[in-house]
Motif scaffolding. Structure first.
Motif, PDB file in Angstrom:
ATOM      1  N   PRO A   2       2.814  43.146 -38.067  1.00 37.74           N
ATOM      2  CA  PRO A   2       2.013  41.922 -38.117  1.00 37.74           C
ATOM      3  C   PRO A   2       2.041  41.241 -39.486  1.00 37.74           C
ATOM      4  CG  PRO A   2       0.690  43.871 -37.542  1.00 37.74           C
ATOM      5  CD  PRO A   2       1.961  44.347 -38.159  1.00 37.74           C
ATOM      6  N   SER A   3       1.881  39.915 -39.456  1.00 33.03           N
ATOM      7  CA  SER A   3       1.611  39.148 -40.678  1.00 33.03           C
ATOM      8  C   SER A   3       0.105  39.096 -40.866  1.00 33.03           C
ATOM      9  CB  SER A   3       2.070  37.698 -40.499  1.00 33.03           C
ATOM     10  OG  SER A   3       3.433  37.563 -40.675  1.00 33.03           O
ATOM     11  N   ALA A   4      -0.327  38.425 -41.926  1.00 39.74           N
ATOM     12  CA  ALA A   4      -1.760  38.173 -42.127  1.00 39.74           C
ATOM     13  C   ALA A   4      -2.157  36.988 -41.240  1.00 39.74           C
ATOM     14  CB  ALA A   4      -1.998  37.840 -43.586  1.00 39.74           C
ATOM     15  N   PRO A   5      -3.454  36.850 -40.921  1.00 38.04           N
ATOM     16  CA  PRO A   5      -3.846  35.700 -40.095  1.00 38.04           C
ATOM     17  C   PRO A   5      -3.444  34.380 -40.762  1.00 38.04           C
ATOM     18  CG  PRO A   5      -5.663  37.262 -40.308  1.00 38.04           C
ATOM     19  CD  PRO A   5      -4.600  37.719 -41.254  1.00 38.04           C
ATOM     20  N   THR A  53      -6.696  27.294 -43.743  1.00 38.70           N
ATOM     21  CA  THR A  53      -5.985  27.963 -44.848  1.00 38.70           C
ATOM     22  C   THR A  53      -5.536  29.344 -44.390  1.00 38.70           C
ATOM     23  OG1 THR A  53      -7.543  26.880 -46.305  1.00 38.70           O
ATOM     24  CG2 THR A  53      -6.162  28.556 -47.314  1.00 38.70           C
ATOM     25  N   LYS A  54      -4.301  29.702 -44.773  1.00 40.47           N
ATOM     26  CA  LYS A  54      -3.808  31.037 -44.420  1.00 40.47           C
ATOM     27  C   LYS A  54      -4.577  32.083 -45.234  1.00 40.47           C
ATOM     28  CE  LYS A  54       1.026  29.838 -43.708  1.00 40.47           C
ATOM     29  NZ  LYS A  54       2.385  30.147 -44.067  1.00 40.47           N
ATOM     30  N   VAL A  55      -4.817  33.239 -44.631  1.00 39.94           N
ATOM     31  CA  VAL A  55      -5.539  34.294 -45.349  1.00 39.94           C
ATOM     32  C   VAL A  55      -4.799  34.679 -46.641  1.00 39.94           C
ATOM     33  CG1 VAL A  55      -6.120  36.757 -45.229  1.00 39.94           C
ATOM     34  CG2 VAL A  55      -6.891  35.203 -43.438  1.00 39.94           C
ATOM     35  N   THR A  56      -3.475  34.689 -46.604  1.00 40.29           N
ATOM     36  CA  THR A  56      -2.721  35.041 -47.823  1.00 40.29           C
ATOM     37  C   THR A  56      -3.067  34.065 -48.962  1.00 40.29           C
ATOM     38  OG1 THR A  56      -0.945  35.790 -46.385  1.00 40.29           O
ATOM     39  CG2 THR A  56      -0.394  35.531 -48.706  1.00 40.29           C
ATOM     40  N   ASP A  57      -3.179  32.781 -48.635  1.00 38.74           N
ATOM     41  CA  ASP A  57      -3.529  31.809 -49.680  1.00 38.74           C
ATOM     42  C   ASP A  57      -4.960  32.013 -50.167  1.00 38.74           C
ATOM     43  OD1 ASP A  57      -1.075  30.361 -49.899  1.00 38.74           O
ATOM     44  OD2 ASP A  57      -1.484  29.562 -47.893  1.00 38.74           O
ATOM     45  N   GLY A  91      -3.948  40.976 -46.662  1.00 36.87           N
ATOM     46  CA  GLY A  91      -4.006  40.245 -45.384  1.00 36.87           C
ATOM     47  C   GLY A  91      -3.261  41.005 -44.305  1.00 36.87           C
ATOM     48  N   GLU A  92      -2.061  41.444 -44.617  1.00 35.64           N
ATOM     49  CA  GLU A  92      -1.245  42.198 -43.656  1.00 35.64           C
ATOM     50  C   GLU A  92      -1.870  43.574 -43.413  1.00 35.64           C
ATOM     51  OE1 GLU A  92       0.043  39.922 -45.483  1.00 35.64           O
ATOM     52  OE2 GLU A  92       1.494  38.925 -44.201  1.00 35.64           O
ATOM     53  N   TYR A  93      -2.371  44.172 -44.507  1.00 32.23           N
ATOM     54  CA  TYR A  93      -2.957  45.514 -44.418  1.00 32.23           C
ATOM     55  C   TYR A  93      -4.118  45.517 -43.409  1.00 32.23           C
ATOM     56  CZ  TYR A  93      -5.660  49.566 -46.078  1.00 32.23           C
ATOM     57  OH  TYR A  93      -6.384  50.731 -46.157  1.00 32.23           O
ATOM     58  N   GLY A 146       3.478  43.932 -42.459  1.00 32.17           N
ATOM     59  CA  GLY A 146       4.620  43.260 -43.065  1.00 32.17           C
ATOM     60  C   GLY A 146       4.359  42.885 -44.510  1.00 32.17           C
ATOM     61  N   PHE A 147       5.379  42.328 -45.165  1.00 34.08           N
ATOM     62  CA  PHE A 147       5.243  41.617 -46.437  1.00 34.08           C
ATOM     63  C   PHE A 147       5.205  42.475 -47.698  1.00 34.08           C
ATOM     64  CE2 PHE A 147       2.290  38.543 -48.964  1.00 34.08           C
ATOM     65  CZ  PHE A 147       3.368  37.842 -49.499  1.00 34.08           C
ATOM     66  N   TYR A 148       4.784  43.760 -47.605  1.00 29.26           N
ATOM     67  CA  TYR A 148       4.638  44.507 -48.852  1.00 29.26           C
ATOM     68  C   TYR A 148       5.133  45.944 -48.740  1.00 29.26           C
ATOM     69  CZ  TYR A 148       0.544  47.023 -47.026  1.00 29.26           C
ATOM     70  OH  TYR A 148      -0.293  47.839 -46.298  1.00 29.26           O
ATOM     71  N   SER A 187       8.968  37.895 -51.106  1.00 26.78           N
ATOM     72  CA  SER A 187       8.547  36.510 -51.312  1.00 26.78           C
ATOM     73  C   SER A 187       7.819  36.015 -50.060  1.00 26.78           C
ATOM     74  CB  SER A 187       9.745  35.633 -51.649  1.00 26.78           C
ATOM     75  OG  SER A 187      10.716  35.752 -50.648  1.00 26.78           O
ATOM     76  N   ARG A 188       7.234  34.829 -50.128  1.00 26.19           N
ATOM     77  CA  ARG A 188       6.420  34.320 -49.019  1.00 26.19           C
ATOM     78  C   ARG A 188       7.198  34.337 -47.697  1.00 26.19           C
ATOM     79  NH1 ARG A 188       1.537  31.693 -50.183  1.00 26.19           N
ATOM     80  NH2 ARG A 188       1.168  32.176 -47.988  1.00 26.19           N
ATOM     81  N   GLY A 189       6.514  34.643 -46.649  1.00 23.83           N
ATOM     82  CA  GLY A 189       7.174  34.745 -45.345  1.00 23.83           C
ATOM     83  C   GLY A 189       7.876  36.089 -45.164  1.00 23.83           C
ATOM     84  N   GLY A 190       7.598  37.026 -46.074  1.00 29.67           N
ATOM     85  CA  GLY A 190       8.362  38.273 -46.143  1.00 29.67           C
ATOM     86  C   GLY A 190       8.109  39.275 -45.024  1.00 29.67           C
ATOM     87  N   SER A 191       7.142  39.025 -44.153  1.00 32.12           N
ATOM     88  CA  SER A 191       6.951  39.966 -43.034  1.00 32.12           C
ATOM     89  C   SER A 191       8.187  39.979 -42.140  1.00 32.12           C
ATOM     90  CB  SER A 191       5.733  39.578 -42.193  1.00 32.12           C
ATOM     91  OG  SER A 191       4.590  39.599 -42.988  1.00 32.12           O
ATOM     92  N   ASP A 192       8.906  38.881 -42.112  1.00 26.75           N
ATOM     93  CA  ASP A 192      10.178  38.839 -41.372  1.00 26.75           C
ATOM     94  C   ASP A 192      11.121  39.934 -41.873  1.00 26.75           C
ATOM     95  OD1 ASP A 192       9.525  36.629 -39.894  1.00 26.75           O
ATOM     96  OD2 ASP A 192      10.586  35.197 -41.163  1.00 26.75           O
ATOM     97  N   ILE A 193      11.095  40.144 -43.195  1.00 25.29           N
ATOM     98  CA  ILE A 193      11.988  41.152 -43.791  1.00 25.29           C
ATOM     99  C   ILE A 193      11.529  42.545 -43.362  1.00 25.29           C
ATOM    100  CG2 ILE A 193      13.018  42.019 -45.941  1.00 25.29           C
ATOM    101  CD1 ILE A 193      12.137  39.388 -47.261  1.00 25.29           C
TER     102      ILE A 193
HETATM  103  N1  ASP Z   1       1.451  36.472 -45.186  1.00 23.09           N
HETATM  104  C1  ASP Z   1       2.598  36.219 -45.990  1.00 23.09           C
HETATM  105  C2  ASP Z   1       2.765  34.721 -46.220  1.00 23.09           C
HETATM  106  O1  ASP Z   1       1.903  33.933 -45.834  1.00 23.09           O
HETATM  107  C3  ASP Z   1       3.832  36.841 -45.448  1.00 23.09           C
HETATM  108  C4  ASP Z   1       4.207  36.447 -44.034  1.00 23.09           C
HETATM  109  O2  ASP Z   1       3.401  35.874 -43.315  1.00 23.09           O
HETATM  110  O3  ASP Z   1       5.344  36.724 -43.639  1.00 23.09           O
HETATM  111  O4  ASP Z   1       3.737  34.330 -46.815  1.00 23.09           O
END
Ligand code: ASP
Length: 439
Positions: free
Chosen positions: A36-39, A47-51, A114-116, A168-170, A182-188
């Protein structure tokens, strides 16, 4: 079959979205590993939880009171928990987070929460095992991802786990210091989990039904892409078509695992399949069109340039010395043009011109800005005659002046340079000729 499924932030932004995700996972027992990503955003102005976490931690770093912000973040998670009618308390987790923020545990640590937290909720919701990414995704002290160590650790751990949720992400260093991609890293993360378990497919669930042939901001309701190869995707993403983090390709590509981009809000859609290679023909000669504005060209002219050994090297040396990467370099008999990003070039313009004069002694240098580049990409072009002819006659009919043409020898793409003002008209003309007129 083993499927690894990654869900993006918008797929997990609320309890309602969690329920959709739950249904998707439960509907297929092969979906055994979940990332999962963060909400993300619940609506456009959200606003995204990561932000929120980054902002909250910035206050902590400045020694300011951050409890109000942290409470807002907690409310986001609690809204999900109550909406799912779960009995789960995050009291302890938030206490720990507040302490770590107080101790200035780092921006990466903050962002990763957020992901945790989302994964803790997801694991309990699905009754899957929660595996903290800090224990299985390894970074070095400089923050570089360690792919082979991670692969080993993850494989060992997942071999003994039938069903798991991995945030994801970390990941973390050997000392346990949290680091993020980097941002969007849950894909990785999804991709490295798929590699570790030798998945049959890596499903990447998001809020669109895969890649579209063209940008929907330019073409109204463009058709989707059913199957795309990694190489085609690279060409299109480079030109701005983004659905997937670029670095997510490498781990699965190494193992020949296909990626299937799917839509959480329309699970019946087949989505886009990203594959190494395929004998499946795309429905149209082209697979996709993408483009970017904001380029400029530096045109260098010199009599007898073609017989001067080392001319091209000297030109590129000037760009290299100024730290500017070049995009394309089409050439004529006595001319050579270098395409660069305007924002990389603009502050160094006069230094580059002076450097070119000094090193190459040209007859003239002419700079043109406000250019756009359009990539027409398709594995089908290799076996189809007349593709270039059709593109250029469509552009001529649309009154678009073509300033540059570049076809790589792979015959996978044709790059066209046009003026910024013609950008949208050019994309529409190409889409019309290859898609609309074939419907
Ligand atoms: N939560 C992180 C972001 O907003 C990572 C992700 O969603 O993939 O960049």
């Amino acid at each position: 079959m083993i499927k690894v499924v990654k869900f993006g932030g918008s797929s997990l932004a609320s309890a309602k979205q969690f329920q959709k995700v739950g249904e998707i996972i439960r509907s297929d027992p092969e979906r055994r590993y979940v990332v999962p990503s963060a909400p993300g955003k619940r609506h456009m102005h959200d606003t995204k939880v990561t932000d929120m976490l980054y902002e909250c931690y910035a206050l902590a770093e400045e020694g300011k009171n951050f409890s109000g912000q942290l409470k807002q973040i907690r409310l986001r998670f609690e809204e999900i928990i109550t909406g799912l009618e779960m009995s789960l308390s995050l009291e302890q987790e938030f206490q720990e987070i507040a302490e770590q923020f107080q101790k200035k545990a780092g921006r990466d640590y903050a962002a990763s929460r957020g992901e945790y937290l989302n994964s803790i909720i997801m694991a309990q919701y699905l009754q899957y095992t929660f595996i903290d990414a800090a224990e299985v995704v390894r970074f070095d002290e400089e923050g570089a991802f360690l792919s082979e160590e991670t692969d080993k650790m993850l494989r060992q751990r997942l071999e003994e786990t039938e069903h798991a949720v991995i945030p994801g992400f970390y990941g973390a260093t050997a000392q346990g210091c949290v680091r993020t991609f980097s941002r969007g890293g849950s894909d990785i993360t999804g991709s490295i989990v798929a590699r570790a378990v030798h998945a049959d497919v890596y499903e990447n669930w998001t809020d669109v039904s895969g890649f579209l042939i063209a940008d929907p901001r330019i073409i109204e309701r463009p058709e989707g892409i059913e199957t795309i190869t990694y190489r085609e995707l690279r060409e299109l993403s480079y030109m701005g078509a983004t659905v997937l983090h670029e670095d997510a390709i490498f781990p699965v590509r190494k193992e020949g695992i296909p990626i299937n981009i799917r839509n959480t809000n329309a699970p019946e859609d087949r989505g886009t399949w990203i594959v190494e290679s395929t004998c499946q023909k795309s429905r149209y000669t082209i697979t996709g069109i993408a483009g970017k504005r904001g380029f400029c060209s530096i045109n260098i002219e010199k009599d007898m340039m073609n017989s001067e050994v080392g001319f091209g090297r000297k030109v590129l040396q000037v760009f290299e010395e100024n730290g500017i990467s070049f995009e394309h370099m089409p050439s004529g008999i006595d001319t050579l043009t270098v395409f660069v990003h305007l924002d990389e070039f603009i502050d160094k313009e006069q230094k580059v011109v002076a450097g070119l004069h000094r090193l190459t002694r040209p007859d003239s240098i002419d700079i043109e800005s406000d250019l756009a580049l359009i990539a027409v990409v398709g594995r089908g072009m290799r076996s189809t005659r007349g593709t270039a002819g059709r593109i250029f006659s469509a552009l001529a009919h649309a009154n678009v002046n073509v300033k540059m043409i570049d076809q790589g020898s792979s015959e996978l793409n044709i790059i066209i340079g046009v003026s910024d003002n013609d950008f949208e008209a050019a994309i529409k003309a190409i889409y019309d000729i290859f898609v609309i007129s074939q419907l």
